[in-house]
Write an enzyme that holds these catalytic residues in place. Structure first.
Site, PDB file in Angstrom:
ATOM      1  N   GLN A   1       0.933  -1.132   0.041  1.00 26.52           N
ATOM      2  CA  GLN A   1       0.072  -0.083   0.111  1.00 26.52           C
ATOM      3  C   GLN A   1       0.831   1.335   0.003  1.00 26.52           C
ATOM      4  O   GLN A   1       0.373   2.257  -0.286  1.00 26.52           O
ATOM      5  CB  GLN A   1      -0.952  -0.143   1.165  1.00 26.52           C
TER       6      GLN A   1
ATOM      7  N   CYS B   1     -11.288  -7.802   0.609  1.00 29.33           N
ATOM      8  CA  CYS B   1     -11.358  -9.443   0.596  1.00 29.33           C
ATOM      9  C   CYS B   1     -12.144  -9.937   1.214  1.00 29.33           C
ATOM     10  O   CYS B   1     -12.777 -10.931   1.227  1.00 29.33           O
ATOM     11  CB  CYS B   1      -9.866  -9.684   0.946  1.00 29.33           C
TER      12      CYS B   1
ATOM     13  N   SER C   1       3.624  -4.380  -5.343  1.00 29.23           N
ATOM     14  CA  SER C   1       2.502  -4.771  -6.274  1.00 29.23           C
ATOM     15  C   SER C   1       2.366  -3.651  -7.272  1.00 29.23           C
ATOM     16  O   SER C   1       1.849  -2.576  -6.823  1.00 29.23           O
ATOM     17  CB  SER C   1       1.359  -5.282  -5.619  1.00 29.23           C
TER      18      SER C   1
END
Ligand SMILES: *Cc1c(COP(=O)(O)O)cnc(C)c1O
Length: 391
Positions: free
Chosen positions: A180, A325, A200
């Site tokens: 993040q 999620c 990511s």
């Protein structure tokens, strides 16, 4: 009435046009295998090499310290499983926090079944893990500490340098899930003394399915994926050339002008925060001061966030409830539970995550829409009595 506001940038981001253009030649023109010696392979290799330099530069790292992976989850698995296995002869105690992403938590749970002992640190009510809390949990057989840089649900940024200092003094490896934070917060892995760092691409306008693990020079881990000698034998498999090129380009662009962008996004976020907290019986979750610029997480009393999300979607607004999620699951978010929120407040939590693509107009529209919907939902609720409405 075709307004569309994407305010779920912590779940994923759109690939920017610049990144897309950088990637396109690597699908059907520079399609060679980067390990091949002929020119179409060499041009693919050049793309990967450039992306490795761009990634290293953005992190204050050396190119050889970057290993490309299939994303944040793989990087977390590789770092934790790799470090745990490498140090198993020295000790089998690992430390993490109760508010990690499932990519870390579930890896730790799996290691517990394989005979490791894990300590899950409790954060303060604002989501911060205190260095003293970490210090108190360390044992002679502790080999790895894994603490996220910034939380994906409540945006709290952790005091990473203080954790590193504690670990270094005791020869314990330090990993951070910075998925993040990278591209959103200035990070210098070398200077901050981090041993292992996960990132990511799709969280900073790069493509999905590609990430990287920073492995400090001198740290050697057994690899998760066995096969060829790609990535200097640290991660087998023919390189995801377009994805890697996209990651490098996206990170290069994210690092340029970061401070200004952070300020602009934080200003939008603060305006959104003030506007929503003006609704009676609402509260901010997470830290005000140590927080990702784009993150807002609020609990709205008397509201089921899951239901509100559906109405927001009908109004063209993309947001999420607690953890993306956890959407659809009956369990309240483990992060909100760990910071001490009662179950009701956790179910009433709405997460809005802004980015540089959002505008003042978006913020006005979100405030207006949520205020109207909350009023409506509360007016329908028999449990929402006059006691609450007199503020
Ligand atoms: C998104 C995210 C991950 C997982 O990354 P993927 O690339 O989707 O596998 C891990 N940790 C955090 C904090 C995240 O926000």
């Amino acid at each position: 009435m075709s307004k569309f506001v994407y305010a779920d940038n912590a779940a994923t981001t759109a690939v920017s046009q610049d990144v897309l253009h950088a990637m396109l030649p690597y699908f059907a023109e520079r399609y060679g295998n980067p390990s091949s010696i002929y020119s179409v392979g060499r041009s693919a290799r050049e793309g990967v090499d450039k992306a490795r330099r761009q990634t290293a530069d953005a992190l204050g790292a050396k190119p050889e310290e970057i290993v490309f992976t299939s994303g944040g989850s793989e990087s977390d698995n590789q770092a934790i499983r790799g470090a745990a296995a490498k140090c198993a002869a020295k000790g089998r105690h690992l430390i993490t926090t109760a508010i990690e992403h499932h990519a870390v938590l579930h890896t730790m749970r799996a290691l517990e079944k394989e005979g490791f002992t894990i300590t899950y640190l409790r954060p303060e009510p604002d989501g911060t893990v205190l260095p003293e809390t970490l210090e108190a949990a360390i044992r002679p057989d502790t080999t790895l500490v894994s603490i996220m840089y910034a939380n994906n649900e409540i945006g709290t940024i952790q005091p990473i340098p203080a954790f590193v200092q504690i670990c270094r003094a005791r020869g314990i490896l330090f990993h951070t899930d910075a998925v993040q934070a990278v591209g959103h917060v200035p990070i210098d892995a070398e200077q901050e003394g981090i041993d292992l760092l996960s990132l990511s691409a799709h969280k900073f306008h790069g493509p999905k399915g590609v990430g990287a693990l920073y492995i400090r020079k001198g740290v050697r881990l057994p690899s998760l994926i066995e096969g060829g000698t790609q990535e200097r034998g640290r991660r087998a498999g023919t390189e995801n050339t377009p994805g890697i090129v996209g990651l490098g380009e996206a990170l290069f662009r994210a690092a340029a002008g970061m401070e200004e962008r952070m300020e602009r996004v934080a200003r939008l976020r603060d305006r959104l925060c003030d506007g929503l907290l003006a609704i009676p019986h609402t509260r901010l979750n997470g830290s005000r001061a140590h927080r990702l610029a784009g993150n807002l997480n609020i609990s709205i009393d008397g509201i089921q966030a899951e239901g509100l999300l559906l109405l927001l979607d009908q109004n063209g607004i993309c947001a999420s409830a607690g953890s993306a999620c956890a959407t659809g699951a009956v369990q309240p978010s483990h992060v909100l539970t760990a910071i001490g929120l009662p179950e009701e407040a956790a179910h009433a939590a709405l997460r809005l995550t802004l980015d540089d693509v959002n505008t003042d107009e978006d913020v006005d529209y979100i405030i207006e829409t949520i205020t109207r919907l909350v009023q409506h939902l509360r007016s329908l609720s028999p449990a929402w009595g006059p006691a609450q409405t007199t503020h």
